[in-house]
Design a protein around this motif. Sequence first.
Motif, PDB file in Angstrom:
ATOM      1  N   ILE A 170      12.598 -17.182  15.670  1.00  0.00           N
ATOM      2  CA  ILE A 170      12.691 -17.922  16.933  1.00  0.00           C
ATOM      3  C   ILE A 170      11.366 -17.920  17.713  1.00  0.00           C
ATOM      4  CG2 ILE A 170      13.765 -17.911  19.234  1.00  0.00           C
ATOM      5  CD1 ILE A 170      16.423 -17.324  17.824  1.00  0.00           C
ATOM      6  N   PRO A 171      10.738 -16.768  17.972  1.00  0.00           N
ATOM      7  CA  PRO A 171       9.485 -16.826  18.745  1.00  0.00           C
ATOM      8  C   PRO A 171       8.397 -17.663  18.071  1.00  0.00           C
ATOM      9  CG  PRO A 171      10.260 -14.563  18.595  1.00  0.00           C
ATOM     10  CD  PRO A 171      11.122 -15.392  17.697  1.00  0.00           C
ATOM     11  N   ARG A 172       8.293 -17.571  16.769  1.00  0.00           N
ATOM     12  CA  ARG A 172       7.289 -18.344  16.029  1.00  0.00           C
ATOM     13  C   ARG A 172       7.569 -19.846  16.170  1.00  0.00           C
ATOM     14  NH1 ARG A 172       7.935 -15.800  11.666  1.00  0.00           N
ATOM     15  NH2 ARG A 172       9.514 -17.160  10.782  1.00  0.00           N
ATOM     16  N   ASN A 173       8.816 -20.241  15.982  1.00  0.00           N
ATOM     17  CA  ASN A 173       9.188 -21.662  16.112  1.00  0.00           C
ATOM     18  C   ASN A 173       8.957 -22.181  17.527  1.00  0.00           C
ATOM     19  OD1 ASN A 173       9.947 -21.598  13.478  1.00  0.00           O
ATOM     20  ND2 ASN A 173      12.040 -22.315  13.817  1.00  0.00           N
ATOM     21  N   VAL A 174       9.296 -21.357  18.513  1.00  0.00           N
ATOM     22  CA  VAL A 174       9.126 -21.785  19.902  1.00  0.00           C
ATOM     23  C   VAL A 174       7.649 -22.013  20.202  1.00  0.00           C
ATOM     24  CG1 VAL A 174       9.348 -21.041  22.308  1.00  0.00           C
ATOM     25  CG2 VAL A 174      11.275 -20.779  20.754  1.00  0.00           C
ATOM     26  N   LYS A 175       6.781 -21.093  19.783  1.00  0.00           N
ATOM     27  CA  LYS A 175       5.342 -21.271  20.027  1.00  0.00           C
ATOM     28  C   LYS A 175       4.820 -22.538  19.378  1.00  0.00           C
ATOM     29  CE  LYS A 175       3.979 -16.476  20.653  1.00  0.00           C
ATOM     30  NZ  LYS A 175       3.179 -15.353  20.120  1.00  0.00           N
ATOM     31  N   GLN A 176       5.254 -22.810  18.158  1.00  0.00           N
ATOM     32  CA  GLN A 176       4.789 -23.999  17.448  1.00  0.00           C
ATOM     33  C   GLN A 176       5.306 -25.290  18.087  1.00  0.00           C
ATOM     34  OE1 GLN A 176       6.115 -23.305  13.452  1.00  0.00           O
ATOM     35  NE2 GLN A 176       4.381 -21.986  12.948  1.00  0.00           N
ATOM     36  N   SER A 177       6.510 -25.257  18.614  1.00  0.00           N
ATOM     37  CA  SER A 177       7.116 -26.462  19.178  1.00  0.00           C
ATOM     38  C   SER A 177       6.717 -26.720  20.623  1.00  0.00           C
ATOM     39  CB  SER A 177       8.639 -26.371  19.100  1.00  0.00           C
ATOM     40  OG  SER A 177       9.044 -26.293  17.766  1.00  0.00           O
ATOM     41  N   VAL A 178       6.433 -25.663  21.358  1.00  0.00           N
ATOM     42  CA  VAL A 178       6.151 -25.827  22.775  1.00  0.00           C
ATOM     43  C   VAL A 178       4.748 -26.377  23.016  1.00  0.00           C
ATOM     44  CG1 VAL A 178       5.773 -24.524  24.906  1.00  0.00           C
ATOM     45  CG2 VAL A 178       7.846 -24.206  23.616  1.00  0.00           C
ATOM     46  N   THR A 179       3.785 -26.005  22.196  1.00  0.00           N
ATOM     47  CA  THR A 179       2.409 -26.457  22.425  1.00  0.00           C
ATOM     48  C   THR A 179       2.296 -27.983  22.462  1.00  0.00           C
ATOM     49  OG1 THR A 179       1.521 -24.422  21.490  1.00  0.00           O
ATOM     50  CG2 THR A 179       0.035 -26.292  21.617  1.00  0.00           C
ATOM     51  N   PRO A 180       2.846 -28.727  21.498  1.00  0.00           N
ATOM     52  CA  PRO A 180       2.772 -30.197  21.607  1.00  0.00           C
ATOM     53  C   PRO A 180       3.490 -30.743  22.845  1.00  0.00           C
ATOM     54  CG  PRO A 180       3.400 -29.559  19.387  1.00  0.00           C
ATOM     55  CD  PRO A 180       3.429 -28.325  20.222  1.00  0.00           C
TER      56      PRO A 180
ATOM     57  N   ALA B 295       3.080 -33.110  28.207  1.00  0.00           N
ATOM     58  CA  ALA B 295       3.386 -32.988  29.633  1.00  0.00           C
ATOM     59  C   ALA B 295       2.111 -33.016  30.464  1.00  0.00           C
ATOM     60  CB  ALA B 295       4.159 -31.696  29.890  1.00  0.00           C
ATOM     61  N   GLY B 296       1.077 -32.334  30.010  1.00  0.00           N
ATOM     62  CA  GLY B 296      -0.199 -32.342  30.729  1.00  0.00           C
ATOM     63  C   GLY B 296      -0.808 -33.729  30.795  1.00  0.00           C
ATOM     64  N   ARG B 297      -0.750 -34.447  29.695  1.00  0.00           N
ATOM     65  CA  ARG B 297      -1.292 -35.813  29.674  1.00  0.00           C
ATOM     66  C   ARG B 297      -0.489 -36.736  30.589  1.00  0.00           C
ATOM     67  NH1 ARG B 297      -2.551 -35.588  23.309  1.00  0.00           N
ATOM     68  NH2 ARG B 297      -4.555 -34.531  23.514  1.00  0.00           N
ATOM     69  N   ASP B 298       0.831 -36.552  30.591  1.00  0.00           N
ATOM     70  CA  ASP B 298       1.690 -37.351  31.462  1.00  0.00           C
ATOM     71  C   ASP B 298       1.353 -37.077  32.929  1.00  0.00           C
ATOM     72  OD1 ASP B 298       3.737 -39.032  32.294  1.00  0.00           O
ATOM     73  OD2 ASP B 298       5.309 -37.524  32.005  1.00  0.00           O
TER      74      ASP B 298
ATOM     75  N   ALA C 105       9.237 -30.116  33.186  1.00  0.00           N
ATOM     76  CA  ALA C 105       9.960 -28.881  32.858  1.00  0.00           C
ATOM     77  C   ALA C 105      11.100 -29.172  31.891  1.00  0.00           C
ATOM     78  CB  ALA C 105      10.488 -28.227  34.130  1.00  0.00           C
ATOM     79  N   ASN C 106      11.809 -30.272  32.087  1.00  0.00           N
ATOM     80  CA  ASN C 106      12.901 -30.624  31.181  1.00  0.00           C
ATOM     81  C   ASN C 106      12.400 -30.928  29.774  1.00  0.00           C
ATOM     82  OD1 ASN C 106      14.892 -30.255  33.088  1.00  0.00           O
ATOM     83  ND2 ASN C 106      14.900 -32.382  33.734  1.00  0.00           N
ATOM     84  N   ARG C 107      11.239 -31.583  29.670  1.00  0.00           N
ATOM     85  CA  ARG C 107      10.649 -31.878  28.363  1.00  0.00           C
ATOM     86  C   ARG C 107      10.344 -30.573  27.617  1.00  0.00           C
ATOM     87  NH1 ARG C 107       5.992 -35.369  29.185  1.00  0.00           N
ATOM     88  NH2 ARG C 107       7.429 -37.075  28.833  1.00  0.00           N
ATOM     89  N   ILE C 108       9.789 -29.616  28.321  1.00  0.00           N
ATOM     90  CA  ILE C 108       9.438 -28.331  27.702  1.00  0.00           C
ATOM     91  C   ILE C 108      10.701 -27.551  27.331  1.00  0.00           C
ATOM     92  CG2 ILE C 108       8.291 -26.120  28.134  1.00  0.00           C
ATOM     93  CD1 ILE C 108       6.351 -27.851  29.953  1.00  0.00           C
ATOM     94  N   LYS C 109      11.691 -27.574  28.201  1.00  0.00           N
ATOM     95  CA  LYS C 109      12.954 -26.885  27.895  1.00  0.00           C
ATOM     96  C   LYS C 109      13.631 -27.486  26.669  1.00  0.00           C
ATOM     97  CE  LYS C 109      13.933 -25.604  32.657  1.00  0.00           C
ATOM     98  NZ  LYS C 109      14.801 -25.874  33.826  1.00  0.00           N
ATOM     99  N   ARG C 110      13.587 -28.820  26.547  1.00  0.00           N
ATOM    100  CA  ARG C 110      14.167 -29.456  25.361  1.00  0.00           C
ATOM    101  C   ARG C 110      13.457 -29.010  24.093  1.00  0.00           C
ATOM    102  NH1 ARG C 110      14.342 -33.995  28.561  1.00  0.00           N
ATOM    103  NH2 ARG C 110      12.450 -34.849  27.615  1.00  0.00           N
ATOM    104  N   ALA C 111      12.140 -28.905  24.148  1.00  0.00           N
ATOM    105  CA  ALA C 111      11.377 -28.449  22.978  1.00  0.00           C
ATOM    106  C   ALA C 111      11.750 -27.014  22.613  1.00  0.00           C
ATOM    107  CB  ALA C 111       9.880 -28.562  23.253  1.00  0.00           C
ATOM    108  N   ILE C 112      11.951 -26.175  23.616  1.00  0.00           N
ATOM    109  CA  ILE C 112      12.342 -24.785  23.354  1.00  0.00           C
ATOM    110  C   ILE C 112      13.733 -24.723  22.735  1.00  0.00           C
ATOM    111  CG2 ILE C 112      12.933 -22.587  24.461  1.00  0.00           C
ATOM    112  CD1 ILE C 112      10.662 -23.191  26.481  1.00  0.00           C
ATOM    113  N   ARG C 113      14.681 -25.464  23.321  1.00  0.00           N
ATOM    114  CA  ARG C 113      16.046 -25.463  22.786  1.00  0.00           C
ATOM    115  C   ARG C 113      16.071 -25.946  21.348  1.00  0.00           C
ATOM    116  NH1 ARG C 113      17.531 -27.169  28.013  1.00  0.00           N
ATOM    117  NH2 ARG C 113      17.494 -29.351  27.393  1.00  0.00           N
ATOM    118  N   LYS C 114      15.321 -27.005  21.065  1.00  0.00           N
ATOM    119  CA  LYS C 114      15.272 -27.547  19.715  1.00  0.00           C
ATOM    120  C   LYS C 114      14.667 -26.528  18.737  1.00  0.00           C
ATOM    121  CE  LYS C 114      13.594 -31.441  17.037  1.00  0.00           C
ATOM    122  NZ  LYS C 114      12.721 -32.604  17.016  1.00  0.00           N
TER     123      LYS C 114
END
Length: 134
Positions: free
Chosen positions: A15-25, A30-33, A119-128
């Motif tokens: 889980i921590p490895r997947n979250v780190k890989q998914s959250v960065t994009p 989000a930063g660009r938006d 924040a919702n975009r990032i939370k969705r990436a974490i949940r996924k």
Amino acid sequence: MSKQTQRLSRRLEAIPRNVKQSVTPALITAGRDLSVSMRLLAPEDTGALKDSIHVTTPGESTPPYSQPGGSTVARENQVIVTAGNTDVRYAHLVEHGTAEAAAQPFFWPAFRLKRKTLANRIKRAIRKAVKEAK
């Protein structure tokens, strides 16, 4: 250990490895938006202020004299959006105003406008990432 316990243990380790890989994009998007919204709200005289809005991705350094905070290196899973650089040192003066010029806020209004969506975009990436961990 039973097979179920082993499977659970592997998943909990993944889980921590997947979250780190998914959250960065998701953070970079989000930063660009957020930077696009700031550019839309920023006042345009010469266009230098809009051009100085910068998204710093993990491992990169923010531009010198940028606001808020000046030169900083973005940590892992951190994206920093700044305004200003060595040529544009007045972003904070435009944002907050001076004795001679009225404030023309663009930075914090854009942040407040987009905060929940980002924040919702990032939370969705974490949940996924948690669901897909195996």
